[in-house]
Each structure stands twice: as structure tokens, then as C-alpha cells.
Design an enzyme around this catalytic site. Structure first.
Site, PDB file in Angstrom:
ATOM      1  CG  ASN A  20      -1.653  -1.012   1.229  1.00 60.93           C
ATOM      2  OD1 ASN A  20      -2.072  -1.555   2.852  1.00 60.93           O
ATOM      3  ND2 ASN A  20      -2.582  -0.832  -0.020  1.00 60.93           N
ATOM      4  CG  HIS A  33      -3.569  -2.932  -2.574  1.00 61.62           C
ATOM      5  ND1 HIS A  33      -4.771  -2.682  -3.947  1.00 61.62           N
ATOM      6  CD2 HIS A  33      -4.517  -3.201  -1.462  1.00 61.62           C
ATOM      7  CE1 HIS A  33      -6.145  -2.406  -3.160  1.00 61.62           C
ATOM      8  NE2 HIS A  33      -6.401  -2.624  -1.915  1.00 61.62           N
TER       9      HIS A  33
END
Length: 264
Positions: free
Chosen positions: A40, A68
Site C-alpha cells: 500500500n 494490491h
């Protein structure tokens, strides 16, 4: 052997917190190996080459990722070359990058494995079977084995802890950004915690600007989530390992925020 693992670094505020805390942590844990979750680090979504370089220069010796991983398109340009970065090993075969790596610290080696859960996350390959395959193929039988299990469901994380108890040095959970109070050494000698927490905006919601999240919950209308700004908090764990066996002696929570940074 001591490992300090730092929870999900979220955006510029998280990187600011890391920069602030690393000199203090190096002083408190002078011989520790420092590992962090960086999925992140770029505005809350993914990581860039420049940000990875910035984090390594602060003293992080290896970086794990998660769901992610692919959010910044430039990741495809460098992840295959970065032997200190691991993405979830149970991504399908042919995925760029590596799911496990070995880092050398003085005369010791640590096998680092990254896995991703499947409950409430994309249905990728089985993390339980994948980690078994990695451990079976680890012909060198590394004494120190560290696992970051990036997963949503607490039950799945706890199951992984029990699945690997006695076979790895530590299983730590990431992804939910909330530090849990269940740190313990399991009967077989594996250090475990369901979630390490996060490093980033203290007053958002999981690092996201809170008004947008509140609007989403109250109206169910589409909203744009952005990484929050403001003051930071910092979550990590310190794990002490037995040099002879590679198993854990203790796991301690590390928790600070910008207004309360105290060191003994």
C-alpha cells in the site's frame, strides 16, 4: 536472531512514519532483520520503483506484498529484478516476481514466504498447498522461515498458523490494518499474530480518508477512496528466535503513534 516485521505501509504518511521510526528501532533492536509489507506504499495502492528504493534506503531488508501488488503498472518493469521483494506465492504460475526469497544476514539465512488468503479475496491458488510445496522443495532446509499471510478472514489466518506450527519460525498476518492482541508462540514453537496492523494515517479508516468511507456506508453510493493525511501511527512486531532451532522464543507487539513515541 531477531526479526522486526512492520505492518502495511500506507501512502506518504506511512513512509513518513517509517522514516521517523527506523532510526529509533535500529537503536532498540541493533541486530534485528527488518522486513515490511509494502503493498500500500504508493498512495495506498501498490508500489513504485522509486518508493521501493526509498524504503530499502531506510533500512528495510526485505519487502512483502499482497492483493494490491499490481496496482502500479510500473511494477512489471522491476519486480523480476528485485530479489528482496516477494509477492504472494500462490498467485497463478507464470505471474511475474517471486513468492519466496532468501536473505542473508551475517552468517545466517532467512527464507521469506508471502501468501495471500482466498476468503473474501480473489480465488487464487490454495495458500496451504502452496506453502507446503515451498517447504517440501526447500532442500537446504533453512532454519529460519518467516511467513507473511496477507488475508482478510481471521479464521483463515489462524488456520494457517496451526497448519505451519512447528515447521516455520513465524506466521504473521497482514491486510486488515488493525493490530490484533493475540500474539503468542504456538506449542510447536511458531510465533503467530493474526494481524500486525499498519503504518500510516492514524485518523482515517484503515488509512483511507474517513468521510468518503462514512458516505459509502451510509448511502451505498459510489465514492472515491483516497489515502488520508494527518498524523500517523506505527504497528509492527518484534520476534526473537532460537539460534539453534530456528523456532520462536517470543513475539512482542510494537505500537506507537505520532503523539506517543516512547522508548526505554
Amino acid at each position: 536472531m531477531k526479526i522486526v516485521f512492520i505492518g502495511d505501509i500506507v501512502g506518504s504518511v506511512g513512509r513518513k512514519a517509517l522514516k521517523n521510526m527506523m532510526p529509533r528501532l535500529k537503536q532498540k533492536y541493533p541486530n534485528a532483520v527488518f522486513i515490511a509489507n509494502g503493498e500500500n506504499a504508493a498512495a495506498g495502492k501498490g508500489i513504485t520503483s522509486a518508493i521501493a528504493k526509498e524504503i530499502y534506503e531506510m533500512g528495510i531488508q526485505a519487502m512483502t506484498m499482497g492483493n494490491h501488488t499490481w496496482d502500479q503498472k510500473e511494477i512489471f518493469d522491476f519486480i523480476d529484478r528485485d530479489d528482496k521483494m516477494v509477492r504472494p506465492a500462490n498467485f497463478p504460475p507464470g505471474t511475474p516476481g517471486r513468492g519466496h526469497t532468501v536473505i542473508k544476514v551475517k552468517d545466517q539465512e532467512i527464507l521469506i514466504i508471502n501468501l495471500q488468503g482466498r476468503t473474501f479475496l480473489p480465488p487464487i491458488d490454495c495458500p496451504f498447498r502452496k506453502v507446503d510445496d515451498i517447504l517440501d522443495q526447500d532442500k537446504k532446509k533453512h532454519k529460519f522461515v518467516f511467513v507473511d499471510f496477507h488475508a482478510e478472514a481471521t479464521s483463515e489466518k489462524i488456520a494457517m498458523g496451526w497448519h505451519l506450527d512447528g515447521r516455520v519460525s513465524a506466521v504473521v498476518g497482514t491486510h486488515t490494518h488493525v493490530q490484533t492482541n493475540d500474539n503468542r508462540v504456538l506449542p510447536g514453537g511458531t510465533a503467530y499474530v493474526t494481524d500486525v496492523g499498519m503504518v500510516g494515517p492514524r485518523d482515517g479508516i484503515l488509512g483511507v480518508e474517513r468521510n468518503a468511507v462514512l458516505q459509502k456506508f451510509k448511502t451505498q453510493l459510489p465514492v472515491r477512496f483516497v489515502t488520508d493525511e494527518g498524523k500517523w501511527h506505527f504497528h509492527a512486531v518484534a520476534i526473537e528466535l532460537n539460534d539453534d532451532t530456528g523456532m520462536a522464543k517470543e513475539i512482542q507487539l510494537i505500537r506507537y503513534d505520532e503523539d506517543h513515541v516512547f522508548f526505554e
